[in-house]
Design an enzyme around this catalytic site. Structure first.
Site, PDB file in Angstrom:
ATOM      1  N   ASP A  64     -21.430  -5.775   7.365  1.00 38.34           N
ATOM      2  CA  ASP A  64     -22.432  -6.685   7.933  1.00 38.34           C
ATOM      3  C   ASP A  64     -21.777  -8.019   8.271  1.00 38.34           C
ATOM      4  O   ASP A  64     -20.752  -8.379   7.690  1.00 38.34           O
ATOM      5  CB  ASP A  64     -23.562  -6.939   6.921  1.00 38.34           C
ATOM      6  CG  ASP A  64     -24.299  -5.668   6.550  1.00 38.34           C
ATOM      7  OD1 ASP A  64     -24.316  -4.739   7.367  1.00 38.34           O
ATOM      8  OD2 ASP A  64     -24.845  -5.624   5.433  1.00 38.34           O
TER       9      ASP A  64
HETATM   10  N1  URA Z   1     -23.356  -2.338   2.162  1.00 36.63           N
HETATM   11  C1  URA Z   1     -24.067  -3.342   2.721  1.00 36.63           C
HETATM   12  O1  URA Z   1     -25.225  -3.547   2.392  1.00 36.63           O
HETATM   13  N2  URA Z   1     -23.455  -4.111   3.621  1.00 36.63           N
HETATM   14  C2  URA Z   1     -22.178  -3.942   4.010  1.00 36.63           C
HETATM   15  O2  URA Z   1     -21.668  -4.697   4.844  1.00 36.63           O
HETATM   16  C3  URA Z   1     -21.466  -2.893   3.418  1.00 36.63           C
HETATM   17  C4  URA Z   1     -22.083  -2.098   2.508  1.00 36.63           C
END
Ligand code: URA
Length: 230
Positions: A102
């Site tokens: 993310d």
């Molecule tokens: N899990 C998440 O919630 N976000 C990420 O970026 C990676 C794994």
């Protein structure tokens, strides 16, 4: 070799995405548009994408990046934001990220021009472990919440697989997952009532973040690439 595989080796896209590029009529072989991804080609066939000649397989590289927050992990961003590819200054290599973090998640992300390797690393069959450190709201987790995270929580896209979960201290969890669904760690923690405030990936398969400051990257050694393949 198959045309789609040739394109993947040349760093155009992953093998599956390369099949779409071929089917879209963007590829010529010896000047002729070919829409069959299975067409047999080699480095002497004169393969071009969007009119640009490919020189055959480019050197395969795998890069480990310590992704900072605020950078998107796509190869190109439609909103003009900075991408992880922008952070890796490796002339001549068309890299793309192996999976995604993310925009506000930090930590270990691999990039490669080896479409086949990328696909394998992400394939659910190989269950490559990924370890995250999550700062969570709500203080200590109850034994019940910890057990739920370990054994599986019900999310809207199904129950999560068993995971390794350790409470490092109040408000800090270390989770090791063998699946990689969208926003999985955040959704799992939400499901047990502890929203994630900061998330960092510390390990991906056999690799960790050691020696890599935020925003920095390095090429993996041949031995590290071998261990990944294994
Ligand atoms: N899990 C998440 O919630 N976000 C990420 O970026 C990676 C794994």
């Amino acid at each position: 070799m198959r045309l789609a595989k040739f394109l993947a080796h040349a760093g155009v896209a992953s093998r599956r995405a390369a099949e779409d590029v071929v089917r879209a009529g963007r590829v010529t072989v010896g000047g002729e548009v070919i829409t069959d991804p299975a067409r047999d080609v080699d480095a002497t066939s004169g393969v071009a994408v969007d009119g640009r000649m490919l020189e055959g397989p480019e050197e395969r590289v795998v890069v480990a990046l310590n992704k900072p927050s605020g950078v998107v992990s796509t190869a190109r961003d439609t909103h003009g934001r900075r991408t992880v590819v922008d952070l890796v200054d490796l002339p001549g290599a068309r890299l793309y990220p192996v999976g995604r973090l993310d925009v506000d998640t930090t930590g270990l992300l691999l990039l490669t021009n080896d479409g086949e390797l990328a696909e394998r690393l992400l394939h659910p069959r190989y269950e490559l472990p990924r370890t995250y450190r999550a700062r969570v709201a709500g203080g200590r987790l109850s034994p019940r919440a910890l057990r739920a995270l370990r054994e599986g929580v019900e999310l809207e896209d199904g129950r999560t697989a068993p995971a390794g979960v350790r409470e490092v201290r109040a408000g800090l969890l270390e989770l090791t997952l063998r699946e990689g669904r969208k926003r999985q760690v955040k959704r799992m923690c939400d499901a047990v009532g502890h929203s994630v405030q900061a998330l960092e990936r510390t390990r991906f398969g056999p690799l960790d973040l050691r020696g890599l400051a935020s925003g920095r990257w390095r090429r993996l050694t041949p031995a590290e690439v071998e261990r990944l393949r294994a």
